[in-house]
Design a protein around this motif. Sequence first.
Motif, PDB file in Angstrom:
ATOM      1  N   MET A   3       0.542  11.575   8.808  1.00  0.00           N
ATOM      2  CA  MET A   3      -0.537  10.950   9.561  1.00  0.00           C
ATOM      3  C   MET A   3      -1.768  10.754   8.688  1.00  0.00           C
ATOM      4  O   MET A   3      -2.416   9.704   8.735  1.00  0.00           O
ATOM      5  CB  MET A   3      -0.873  11.786  10.793  1.00  0.00           C
ATOM      6  CG  MET A   3       0.172  11.739  11.903  1.00  0.00           C
ATOM      7  SD  MET A   3       0.429  10.061  12.560  1.00  0.00           S
ATOM      8  CE  MET A   3      -1.211   9.696  13.192  1.00  0.00           C
ATOM      9  N   ASP A   4      -2.085  11.744   7.892  1.00  0.00           N
ATOM     10  CA  ASP A   4      -3.240  11.629   6.993  1.00  0.00           C
ATOM     11  C   ASP A   4      -3.026  10.506   5.983  1.00  0.00           C
ATOM     12  O   ASP A   4      -3.930   9.686   5.739  1.00  0.00           O
ATOM     13  CB  ASP A   4      -3.469  12.954   6.265  1.00  0.00           C
ATOM     14  CG  ASP A   4      -3.918  14.072   7.197  1.00  0.00           C
ATOM     15  OD1 ASP A   4      -4.383  13.766   8.315  1.00  0.00           O
ATOM     16  OD2 ASP A   4      -3.788  15.250   6.800  1.00  0.00           O
ATOM     17  N   THR A   5      -1.837  10.455   5.406  1.00  0.00           N
ATOM     18  CA  THR A   5      -1.542   9.448   4.387  1.00  0.00           C
ATOM     19  C   THR A   5      -1.542   8.042   4.975  1.00  0.00           C
ATOM     20  O   THR A   5      -2.189   7.122   4.453  1.00  0.00           O
ATOM     21  CB  THR A   5      -0.174   9.731   3.739  1.00  0.00           C
ATOM     22  OG1 THR A   5      -0.223  10.995   3.071  1.00  0.00           O
ATOM     23  CG2 THR A   5       0.204   8.646   2.740  1.00  0.00           C
ATOM     24  N   LEU A   6      -0.823   7.862   6.058  1.00  0.00           N
ATOM     25  CA  LEU A   6      -0.693   6.528   6.648  1.00  0.00           C
ATOM     26  C   LEU A   6      -2.008   6.028   7.222  1.00  0.00           C
ATOM     27  O   LEU A   6      -2.327   4.837   7.119  1.00  0.00           O
ATOM     28  CB  LEU A   6       0.385   6.565   7.732  1.00  0.00           C
ATOM     29  CG  LEU A   6       1.800   6.886   7.248  1.00  0.00           C
ATOM     30  CD1 LEU A   6       2.721   7.152   8.441  1.00  0.00           C
ATOM     31  CD2 LEU A   6       2.357   5.765   6.387  1.00  0.00           C
ATOM     32  N   THR A   7      -2.784   6.923   7.820  1.00  0.00           N
ATOM     33  CA  THR A   7      -4.086   6.525   8.348  1.00  0.00           C
ATOM     34  C   THR A   7      -5.001   6.060   7.234  1.00  0.00           C
ATOM     35  O   THR A   7      -5.719   5.055   7.371  1.00  0.00           O
ATOM     36  CB  THR A   7      -4.722   7.694   9.120  1.00  0.00           C
ATOM     37  OG1 THR A   7      -3.862   8.075  10.201  1.00  0.00           O
ATOM     38  CG2 THR A   7      -6.082   7.307   9.681  1.00  0.00           C
ATOM     39  N   ALA A   8      -4.971   6.778   6.113  1.00  0.00           N
ATOM     40  CA  ALA A   8      -5.792   6.383   4.968  1.00  0.00           C
ATOM     41  C   ALA A   8      -5.375   5.024   4.415  1.00  0.00           C
ATOM     42  O   ALA A   8      -6.209   4.273   3.892  1.00  0.00           O
ATOM     43  CB  ALA A   8      -5.702   7.450   3.875  1.00  0.00           C
ATOM     44  N   LEU A   9      -4.089   4.685   4.547  1.00  0.00           N
ATOM     45  CA  LEU A   9      -3.581   3.405   4.063  1.00  0.00           C
ATOM     46  C   LEU A   9      -3.679   2.297   5.113  1.00  0.00           C
ATOM     47  O   LEU A   9      -3.255   1.166   4.855  1.00  0.00           O
ATOM     48  CB  LEU A   9      -2.115   3.561   3.627  1.00  0.00           C
ATOM     49  CG  LEU A   9      -1.854   4.497   2.443  1.00  0.00           C
ATOM     50  CD1 LEU A   9      -0.348   4.688   2.251  1.00  0.00           C
ATOM     51  CD2 LEU A   9      -2.497   3.961   1.167  1.00  0.00           C
ATOM     52  N   ALA A  14       0.833  -1.208   0.000  1.00  0.00           N
ATOM     53  CA  ALA A  14       0.000   0.000   0.000  1.00  0.00           C
ATOM     54  C   ALA A  14       0.866   1.255   0.000  1.00  0.00           C
ATOM     55  O   ALA A  14       0.569   2.226  -0.709  1.00  0.00           O
ATOM     56  CB  ALA A  14      -0.919  -0.015   1.222  1.00  0.00           C
ATOM     57  N   PHE A  15       1.931   1.252   0.791  1.00  0.00           N
ATOM     58  CA  PHE A  15       2.826   2.410   0.868  1.00  0.00           C
ATOM     59  C   PHE A  15       3.535   2.629  -0.464  1.00  0.00           C
ATOM     60  O   PHE A  15       3.621   3.770  -0.961  1.00  0.00           O
ATOM     61  CB  PHE A  15       3.856   2.186   1.990  1.00  0.00           C
ATOM     62  CG  PHE A  15       4.738   3.370   2.262  1.00  0.00           C
ATOM     63  CD1 PHE A  15       4.345   4.365   3.134  1.00  0.00           C
ATOM     64  CD2 PHE A  15       5.975   3.492   1.637  1.00  0.00           C
ATOM     65  CE1 PHE A  15       5.154   5.461   3.397  1.00  0.00           C
ATOM     66  CE2 PHE A  15       6.801   4.587   1.887  1.00  0.00           C
ATOM     67  CZ  PHE A  15       6.394   5.576   2.770  1.00  0.00           C
ATOM     68  N   VAL A  16       4.033   1.557  -1.029  1.00  0.00           N
ATOM     69  CA  VAL A  16       4.751   1.672  -2.312  1.00  0.00           C
ATOM     70  C   VAL A  16       3.829   2.213  -3.395  1.00  0.00           C
ATOM     71  O   VAL A  16       4.185   3.127  -4.147  1.00  0.00           O
ATOM     72  CB  VAL A  16       5.340   0.307  -2.716  1.00  0.00           C
ATOM     73  CG1 VAL A  16       5.799   0.321  -4.174  1.00  0.00           C
ATOM     74  CG2 VAL A  16       6.508  -0.052  -1.801  1.00  0.00           C
ATOM     75  N   GLN A  17       2.638   1.678  -3.476  1.00  0.00           N
ATOM     76  CA  GLN A  17       1.710   2.110  -4.517  1.00  0.00           C
ATOM     77  C   GLN A  17       1.332   3.583  -4.358  1.00  0.00           C
ATOM     78  O   GLN A  17       1.250   4.323  -5.349  1.00  0.00           O
ATOM     79  CB  GLN A  17       0.455   1.240  -4.477  1.00  0.00           C
ATOM     80  CG  GLN A  17      -0.545   1.558  -5.590  1.00  0.00           C
ATOM     81  CD  GLN A  17      -1.739   0.607  -5.594  1.00  0.00           C
ATOM     82  OE1 GLN A  17      -1.753  -0.365  -4.855  1.00  0.00           O
ATOM     83  NE2 GLN A  17      -2.723   0.882  -6.430  1.00  0.00           N
ATOM     84  N   ALA A  18       1.127   4.031  -3.107  1.00  0.00           N
ATOM     85  CA  ALA A  18       0.666   5.400  -2.884  1.00  0.00           C
ATOM     86  C   ALA A  18       1.786   6.414  -2.817  1.00  0.00           C
ATOM     87  O   ALA A  18       1.595   7.575  -3.205  1.00  0.00           O
ATOM     88  CB  ALA A  18      -0.147   5.461  -1.577  1.00  0.00           C
ATOM     89  N   VAL A  19       2.963   6.015  -2.334  1.00  0.00           N
ATOM     90  CA  VAL A  19       4.015   6.994  -2.045  1.00  0.00           C
ATOM     91  C   VAL A  19       5.273   6.776  -2.868  1.00  0.00           C
ATOM     92  O   VAL A  19       5.854   7.742  -3.378  1.00  0.00           O
ATOM     93  CB  VAL A  19       4.372   6.942  -0.535  1.00  0.00           C
ATOM     94  CG1 VAL A  19       5.468   7.962  -0.200  1.00  0.00           C
ATOM     95  CG2 VAL A  19       3.145   7.192   0.321  1.00  0.00           C
ATOM     96  N   ARG A  20       5.729   5.524  -2.995  1.00  0.00           N
ATOM     97  CA  ARG A  20       6.993   5.254  -3.674  1.00  0.00           C
ATOM     98  C   ARG A  20       6.846   4.141  -4.711  1.00  0.00           C
ATOM     99  O   ARG A  20       7.359   3.045  -4.552  1.00  0.00           O
ATOM    100  CB  ARG A  20       8.057   4.858  -2.650  1.00  0.00           C
ATOM    101  CG  ARG A  20       8.503   5.957  -1.699  1.00  0.00           C
ATOM    102  CD  ARG A  20       9.124   7.161  -2.423  1.00  0.00           C
ATOM    103  NE  ARG A  20      10.261   6.817  -3.236  1.00  0.00           N
ATOM    104  CZ  ARG A  20      11.523   7.018  -2.862  1.00  0.00           C
ATOM    105  NH1 ARG A  20      11.788   7.535  -1.680  1.00  0.00           N
ATOM    106  NH2 ARG A  20      12.507   6.708  -3.677  1.00  0.00           N
TER     107      ARG A  20
END
Length: 395
Positions: free
Chosen positions: A312-318, A268-274
């Motif tokens: 916090m907004d990004t990680l909470t959403a993920l 999820a992190f890779v797809q949304a951020v990296r």
Amino acid sequence: MDAAAPSAGGPLAGVRVIDLTSVVFGPYATQIMADMGADVIKVEPPDGDNTRWITTGPEAGMGGIYVNVNRGKKSVMLDLRREEDKAALRVLIATADVFIHSMRGKAIARLGFDYEAVRAIRPDIVYTNCYGYSRRGPEADKPAYDDTIQAECGIPYVQGLMNGEPGYVATIMADKVAGLHALYATMMALFHRERTGGRGKGEGQEVEVTMFEAMASFMLVEHANGAMFSPPTTPAHYHRAVEKNRRPYRTKDGYVAALVYNDKHWNAFVQAVRPDWASDEFATLAQRATQIGRVYGLLGETFLTRTTQEWMDTLTALHIPCSPLRTTDELFDNAQLNAIGFFEVIETQQGPTRLPGVPTWFSRTPGRVQGPAPRLGADNDAVLGSPATDRLGDA
């Protein structure tokens, strides 16, 4: 009473505990017993428990640590060098379910209150010894404090693997972990007594709980690692836990704690951020685990690019576990704790006191802070007078 309503008093209502512990190890165990409804009689020497004096409070002898871990108890001041005070303690023992102490073995025996002496008064007693080291080993009767036990069980060592310099964990971990062991061990012995006949008829026993052995068990949950096997496959430490890059990530304006760890969270992190990290090199948890230092380093560089709130907004959403870095003072204003009524404000002779409450929940027998911590000897008359001797008829 409505059959669905909770019972008053807590799950240990009716259990009497004679508490000869001091500092934090034993008192933390008996504090929880008191919160759960037990009648805890704290027996103190004329100088009182040392924790009365080691931190500040609104009056002398009522320091913060003492007030917290001795709430809801009664204080009886006895000089156990005096025969009349020993006799008074024997009267209390005859009414008790639990006897718990934190003196060294030779010291409690010299006073005449070792297990055999106490069992002679109350055959079904649960007798809990709180020691630094087990009497069954060569370190029996060796004095112990949290700092020395941390060192003995390897905490400063693994902190050094992480930080480059050995250091203590900034909480009295050994005292509190051992206190929890003392609590559950005593409760298990009480459960055994109930199964073998109950109060007055069931089988009591002696229990030994030690700081060193408790902390060795605690530390080796993860740090035993490959050293458990024959031959060993790794040194006795868990490499992720001691990785030097394992720390809160610095952001543009502060810090955030996040664990982008399992495959679901990583993807999820890779797809949304990296999306540039979408490669076979980091595809699985096993692959990332073998190069966890590099993974933490890359994440550290990435977290520098946004503010704490943005992360916090990004990680909470993920749905990735995360928290801003908070201070211990901020716990008193924490939205989660306040929403569940975690803190309990009670009136004391020192004024309103806000205490951390019971962290467990029972649908039928909830615990609660039963009252303030006592001044030294405050309950001598009430406990050693007719209320105590009257209970002998129930013994």
